[in-house]
Design a protein around this motif. Structure first.
Motif, PDB file in Angstrom:
ATOM      1  N   ILE A 199       0.843  -1.205   0.000  1.00 18.21           N
ATOM      2  CA  ILE A 199       0.000   0.000   0.000  1.00 18.21           C
ATOM      3  C   ILE A 199       0.876   1.252   0.000  1.00 18.21           C
ATOM      4  O   ILE A 199       0.649   2.183  -0.777  1.00 18.21           O
ATOM      5  N   LEU A 200       1.888   1.282   0.858  1.00 16.02           N
ATOM      6  CA  LEU A 200       2.778   2.441   0.927  1.00 16.02           C
ATOM      7  C   LEU A 200       3.538   2.637  -0.392  1.00 16.02           C
ATOM      8  O   LEU A 200       3.718   3.769  -0.855  1.00 16.02           O
ATOM      9  N   GLU A 201       3.954   1.536  -1.022  1.00 14.31           N
ATOM     10  CA  GLU A 201       4.640   1.636  -2.314  1.00 14.31           C
ATOM     11  C   GLU A 201       3.700   2.181  -3.384  1.00 14.31           C
ATOM     12  O   GLU A 201       4.095   3.017  -4.203  1.00 14.31           O
ATOM     13  N   GLU A 202       2.455   1.720  -3.399  1.00  9.41           N
ATOM     14  CA  GLU A 202       1.473   2.209  -4.366  1.00  9.41           C
ATOM     15  C   GLU A 202       1.201   3.695  -4.155  1.00  9.41           C
ATOM     16  O   GLU A 202       1.070   4.460  -5.111  1.00  9.41           O
ATOM     17  N   GLU A 203       1.130   4.112  -2.906  1.00 14.73           N
ATOM     18  CA  GLU A 203       0.920   5.535  -2.609  1.00 14.73           C
ATOM     19  C   GLU A 203       2.074   6.377  -3.141  1.00 14.73           C
ATOM     20  O   GLU A 203       1.857   7.471  -3.674  1.00 14.73           O
ATOM     21  N   SER A 204       3.298   5.875  -3.040  1.00 15.52           N
ATOM     22  CA  SER A 204       4.460   6.594  -3.594  1.00 15.52           C
ATOM     23  C   SER A 204       4.343   6.704  -5.105  1.00 15.52           C
ATOM     24  O   SER A 204       4.616   7.765  -5.676  1.00 15.52           O
ATOM     25  N   ARG A 205       3.907   5.631  -5.757  1.00 12.65           N
ATOM     26  CA  ARG A 205       3.721   5.671  -7.209  1.00 12.65           C
ATOM     27  C   ARG A 205       2.613   6.646  -7.603  1.00 12.65           C
ATOM     28  O   ARG A 205       2.627   7.204  -8.690  1.00 12.65           O
ATOM     29  N   HIS A 206       1.651   6.844  -6.704  1.00  9.92           N
ATOM     30  CA  HIS A 206       0.523   7.737  -6.980  1.00  9.92           C
ATOM     31  C   HIS A 206       0.914   9.210  -6.828  1.00  9.92           C
ATOM     32  O   HIS A 206       0.171  10.092  -7.224  1.00  9.92           O
TER      33      HIS A 206
END
Length: 181
Positions: free
Chosen positions: A155-162
Motif C-alpha cells: 500500500i505504501l509503495e502504491e501511494e508513492s507511485r501515486h
C-alpha cells in the motif's frame, strides 16, 4: 465563540449511499488546499462508487448522517485476515472537528472486537495534524519498517507511485480491545 454541538448518528452504509461518498471525500480533501505541497489532493480522484459498493456489500462501510438522515462522513474498510484496514475516512469539510471521525473509529473498533479481529490498520500522512497525530490520539501507533507486513508495504509503495513523497506516509495500527488513553 462556542462551537455549536452537531447532531449526527452512525449506521452501516446502504447501497444508495455509494453514489454520495465520492462527494464527501472531495469535500473533505479541500482541507489539503491549506498545505501547498499537498494541495493537489483536493483535485485528485476519490475512491470510486464501485469500490464503495464493494465495501457496502461486504458490510465494512459506515456513514455518519446528520439530523435529516443525509450522510456527512464515511469510513470504508476491508477485512484482511484478522484485521480491518481503513481504506478511507472522510468528513465533509464544514463538519470536520466535531468528533465525527472519532465516533466512526470507535464504531469500527467495537465492530472489530465483536467480530474477533485483532487490529485495525491504515496508512496516512505522518505530519498532517488531522492524519497521524489525530489517529495517535485515538490509540493508533506508527508501525516501524520491520513491523510492516507485505500488504502494508505494498500500500505504501502504491501511494508513492501515486505521487505521495516517499516517507511522507506511514502505516499505523490500533490493537482491538485496547482502550485509547
Amino acid at each position: 465563540m462556542v462551537k455549536p454541538t452537531l447532531s449526527f448518528s452512525i449506521r452501516k452504509a446502504r447501497h444508495a449511499d455509494a453514489a454520495l461518498l465520492p462527494d464527501i471525500e472531495r469535500s473533505a480533501a479541500q482541507a489539503f488546499r491549506n498545505i501547498p505541497s499537498l494541495a493537489w489532493i483536493a483535485d485528485d480522484e476519490p475512491i470510486s462508487e464501485k469500490r464503495h459498493e464493494a465495501c457496502i456489500a461486504a458490510e465494512t462501510c459506515w456513514v455518519a448522517v446528520d439530523e435529516t438522515g443525509n450522510p456527512v462522513a464515511f469510513l470504508s474498510t476491508r477485512r484482511e485476515g484478522v484485521r480491518m484496514h481503513i481504506m478511507e475516512m472522510s468528513v465533509v469539510e464544514c463538519m470536520q472537528g466535531n468528533g465525527i471521525g472519532a465516533a466512526l473509529l470507535e464504531t469500527l473498533a467495537v465492530w472489530a472486537e465483536k467480530n474477533h479481529l485483532t487490529a485495525i490498520t491504515l496508512t496516512t500522512f505522518c505530519d498532517v495534524p488531522w492524519n497521524a497525530p489525530f489517529y495517535a490520539r485515538k490509540g493508533f501507533v506508527v508501525l516501524a519498517g520491520n513491523e510492516l507486513d507485505n500488504g502494508l508495504k505494498a500500500i505504501l509503495e502504491e501511494e508513492s507511485r501515486h505521487g505521495f513523497l516517499h516517507g511522507s506516509r506511514c502505516a499505523m495500527q490500533r490493537l482491538v480491545g485496547r482502550k485509547r488513553a
